[in-house]
Design an enzyme around this catalytic site. Structure first.
Site, PDB file in Angstrom:
ATOM      1  N   GLU A 313       0.858  -1.195   0.000  1.00 51.20           N
ATOM      2  CA  GLU A 313       0.000   0.000   0.000  1.00 51.20           C
ATOM      3  C   GLU A 313       0.890   1.239   0.000  1.00 51.20           C
ATOM      4  O   GLU A 313       1.818   1.331   0.814  1.00 51.20           O
ATOM      5  CB  GLU A 313      -0.926  -0.013   1.220  1.00 51.20           C
ATOM      6  N   CYS A 409     -14.085  -0.256  -7.611  1.00 52.65           N
ATOM      7  CA  CYS A 409     -15.413  -0.055  -7.019  1.00 52.65           C
ATOM      8  C   CYS A 409     -16.105   1.064  -7.786  1.00 52.65           C
ATOM      9  O   CYS A 409     -16.556   2.056  -7.221  1.00 52.65           O
ATOM     10  CB  CYS A 409     -15.312   0.280  -5.534  1.00 52.65           C
TER      11      CYS A 409
END
Length: 472
Positions: A313, A409
């Site tokens: 990340e 998403c």
């Protein structure tokens, strides 16, 4: 003596202090945080509610009402803006934002709840007296009395253009979405009026809380012992809290053995984990791992198979959230803070790679209703280079015979199929895998080979997934 001087003097009414309503003050504070700090309601509201409970101001019903006022106002903000605009004598941009927040809360009570008209108006005016002062409270009172003259259907008939004249603008006002979002969702969905109306309506419904039982650490049977818990629709690890519920009250969630994760997100991780490989299955990568939901599920599945997971990340604070989500994982894993477009690992290292790329989030408008007003069409151009870069790196990172999952998403075609097509055009050493058989039991998955989930069809966020095998 004049007639006027003979009249008895009428004493002035004593000043009445405004009544402080903790529920509506909290709702107002949440809306101000969303407006002033670009905060998300799902992050702002829980600590406000917790603080109110600790002070003894709130019970369960108060918390439920405050939550409804905040989310209901945000979901229908576009519709309420159109109504308020018809009741004021100036452009909405000239109305002070705190005043507009009070008016929106009042409009939602009048048009979107069963609160009686008198109580809706009086409570909003009292709130205005507390947070705005008596002068502006009079303006609020006048506007809300105009709004109270019609119900929601009556106002929509007045402020929305007819569907036959302008379908997209009509739907934008009726279902409280920006026009460009309506257009984009309609393009992605295809079909006629019924489908897009169902999708936009689903965006305005309160989603159920969905839990995931992380394999080897918790079971669905354990989670189903919770009050109002029912099995998930599609994922074997999903349990829904059908009447809302507080995930923090679930022991397995507190201990990190289970988590809160939309079923669409679970399905994406499971599809990648179950995609057929040529060769070994030992090293997995989550290349955009924050905040950690998919990484935790992948890590648990990998552990059961004797594989290891590297969770990467870019943002250090989000990498910390990933580490927290993976803490206690039964198998080996590593969490690093690294730029996925300039990775520290060697090419061809991994057997499975997931990149759930940063995007506009138009697939999660049920959970973050304010995002629809915050996003702009130009955001697509900002995300495009990053999305393509992350997918290119993922394809470089997987070995020949391995599989990459590209997920977003967002159902916007510019963030889904356009990215995949553009990148694969320059990667002839790849092939698309039909993802539909890897979501067993899930209906209406389209023509493939990629998959687009929908809130109104599948009850999930609008997750997109393309599975790509490296062939040479």
């Amino acid at each position: 003596m004049s007639e006027q001087s003979r009249r008895p003097h009428k004493p002035a009414k004593p000043y009445r202090r405004p009544q402080k309503d903790p529920v509506r003050i909290l709702a107002f504070e949440a809306l101000r945080a969303v407006d002033e700090r670009d905060a998300y309601a799902n992050l702002v509201l829980p600590p406000l509610l917790r603080k109110a409970r600790e002070k003894g101001d709130f019970d369960t019903r108060d918390a439920a009402l405050a939550t409804e006022l905040v989310y209901g106002t945000l979901r229908r903000q576009g519709t309420y803006d159109a109504v308020i605009a018809a009741c004021v004598d100036r452009p909405l941009r000239e109305v002070d934002p705190p005043v507009l927040d009070v008016l929106s809360l009042g409009a939602h009570q009048l048009l979107g709840t069963r609160i009686p008209t008198h109580a809706a108006v009086s409570s909003a005016v009292e709130l205005a007296r507390v947070v705005l002062g008596d002068g502006r409270a009079k303006f609020v009172n006048a506007v809300l009395r105009k709004i109270a003259q019609h119900d929601l259907d009556g106002w929509i008939e007045k402020v929305a253009p007819p569907y036959d004249d302008d379908p997209e603008d009509h739907l934008a006002v009726v279902h409280s979405h920006p026009r460009w979002v309506v257009s984009a969702l309609w393009d992605s969905l295809g079909g006629g009026r019924a489908g897009i109306e169902e999708l936009l309506a689903a965006d305005n419904e309160r989603p159920e809380v969905t839990l995931v039982a992380r394999p080897g650490r918790a079971t669905t049977e354990e989670l189903l012992r919770e009050d109002a818990a029912v099995p998930g629709r599609w994922s074997p690890y999903a349990v829904r809290l059908s009447e809302g519920g507080e995930p923090g009250a679930v022991e397995a969630v507190r201990e990190g053995r289970a988590g809160v994760q939309d079923e669409g997100s679970q399905l994406v991780a499971l599809a990648l984990a179950n995609a057929p490989l040529d060769g070994p299955d030992e090293k997995w990568l989550d290349g955009c791992a924050g905040p950690g939901g998919k990484a935790a599920l992948l890590g648990a599945i990998a552990a059961a198979r004797g594989a290891t997971l590297l969770a990467s990340e870019k943002q250090p604070h989000r990498a910390g959230l990933v580490a927290k989500a993976l803490h206690g994982n039964p198998g080996p894993y590593q969490v690093i803070a690294a730029d996925g477009t300039r990775p520290p690992w060697r090419p061809g290292t991994f057997d499975r790679v997931l990149v759930d790329v940063p995007c506009t989030g138009l697939g999660a408008l049920r959970r973050r209703p304010e995002a629809r007003w915050r996003r702009r069409p130009g955001d697509l151009d900002d995300f495009a280079p990053l999305q393509r870069g992350l997918l290119r790196t993922a394809l470089d990172s997987v070995r020949v015979g391995g599989v990459v999952g590209y997920a977003t998403c967002s159902p916007h075609l510019a963030e889904t199929r356009a990215v995949v097509a553009d990148v694969l055009k320059h990667h002839p050493d790849t092939e698309l895998i039909d993802a539909r058989p890897l979501l067993p039991g899930v209906p209406d998955l389209g023509e493939g080979p990629d998959v687009q989930l929908w809130p109104h069809v599948h009850g999930t966020d609008a997750m997109y997934l393309a599975l790509i095998r490296r062939t040479a």
